[in-house]
Design an enzyme around this catalytic site. Structure first.
Site, short mmCIF file in Angstrom:
data_model
loop_
_atom_site.label_atom_id
_atom_site.label_comp_id
_atom_site.label_asym_id
_atom_site.label_seq_id
_atom_site.Cartn_x
_atom_site.Cartn_y
_atom_site.Cartn_z
N SER A 29 -1.95 -6.44 6.09
CA SER A 29 -2.99 -7.37 5.62
C SER A 29 -2.51 -8.24 4.46
CB SER A 29 -4.25 -6.58 5.22
OG SER A 29 -3.93 -5.61 4.25
N GLY A 97 2.49 1.89 7.14
CA GLY A 97 1.06 2.10 7.38
C GLY A 97 0.57 1.29 8.57
N GLU A 104 10.60 -3.74 10.14
CA GLU A 104 10.54 -4.15 8.72
C GLU A 104 11.83 -3.75 7.99
OE1 GLU A 104 5.75 -4.00 7.86
OE2 GLU A 104 6.88 -2.15 7.69
C1 5RP Z 1 3.27 -2.19 7.92
C2 5RP Z 1 3.52 -1.99 6.47
C3 5RP Z 1 2.60 -2.71 5.54
O1 5RP Z 1 3.36 -3.62 4.80
C4 5RP Z 1 1.94 -1.71 4.65
O2 5RP Z 1 1.24 -0.78 5.47
C5 5RP Z 1 0.96 -2.38 3.68
O3 5RP Z 1 -0.10 -2.93 4.40
P1 5RP Z 1 -1.29 -3.69 3.72
O4 5RP Z 1 -0.74 -4.94 3.13
O5 5RP Z 1 -2.24 -3.94 4.85
O6 5RP Z 1 -1.89 -2.78 2.67
O7 5RP Z 1 4.40 -1.31 6.04
O8 5RP Z 1 4.11 -1.37 8.69
#
Ligand code: 5RP
Length: 232
Positions: A29, A97, A104
């Site tokens: 997000s 997450g 990534e």
């Molecule tokens: C996705 C990730 C995201 O960068 C991490 O979960 C943070 O997400 P958000 O900006 O929605 O809090 O690692 O795999």
């Protein structure tokens, strides 16, 4: 934490990009705000070539007219801007997450710099409160799950291990793998946990990002702070 803080962190990180750069685009997000802001600049003539870290980000970027490429077509990126689930003062991260940790990490490793954007609730003293995502091959899943559980036990994990679900089904990553969420509670030796997990044949990758990030923009109620390794 409010979405406005995520947007502010993303806005601040726009200062890291210059026209002509090759940019890695994160997932989640907060990264979504960055891609939105970048798209608005591209519409005004900003030039860049970007590598997305997920199908979701690729779709968003394409809808905004952001030119995309892949790591098969360019040899390096100038910078990657991405979110994080946790960041400590040594710039160690937990990511994944959103389930995009493998791409990534590949993209961050191919970048000269990785810059994290987040609200400041993600800044922690010790990693591990957020369950560590561990991406595993579906083949031999039960054996891999047992082995990950053994690593958790060896490192004194305080919580359990669960197979990620979405919409009542097993979550599958863009690479066709599963994710185990490992609740350590506290990870005091992230490097050792990383090595132990990568020693398991069925583990494809994990969400500990060590030695990849050196800068972060963290948004708080009183503004955005920029942390960099030079200041630490
Ligand atoms: C996705 C990730 C995201 O960068 C991490 O979960 C943070 O997400 P958000 O900006 O929605 O809090 O690692 O795999």
């Amino acid at each position: 934490m409010s979405d406005a803080f995520k947007r502010q962190a993303a806005q601040a990180a726009m200062s890291e990009v210059r026209s002509g750069m090759r940019i890695g685009l994160g997932t989640g997000s907060t990264a979504k705000h960055f891609v939105d802001l970048l798209g608005a600049e591209v519409a005004k003539g900003f030039e860049c070539l970007c590598v997305p870290t997920s199908e979701e980000t690729a779709k968003q970027a394409l809808s905004l007219g952001i030119p995309l490429t892949s790591l098969d077509d360019i040899d390096a990126l100038d910078v990657t801007i991405d979110g994080a689930d946790e960041i400590d003062r040594g710039f160690r991260l937990i990511k994944g997450g959103g389930g995009a940790l493998l791409r990534e990490k590949i993209v961050a490793a191919a970048s000269a710099r990785m810059v994290v954007i987040a609200d400041n609730s993600k800044l922690v003293e010790t990693l591990g409160q957020f369950p560590l995502p561990v991406e595993v091959n579906p083949f031999g899943f039960a054996a891999t799950r047992r082995a990950v559980g053994n690593v958790m036990e060896a490192f004194g994990a305080q919580g359990g291990l669960s197979l990620r679900q979405r919409g009542g089904e097993t979550f599958t990553t863009d690479g066709g793998h599963y994710i185990l969420d490992a609740s350590f509670g506290r990870i005091s030796d992230a490097e050792a946990v990383s090595r132990a997990l990568l020693d398991i044949p069925g583990v494809v990758q994990h969400g500990l990002f060590l030695d990849l990030c050196r800068e972060a923009y963290l948004a708080a109620p009183d503004g955005v702070i920029r942390l960099s390794e030079q200041q630490a």
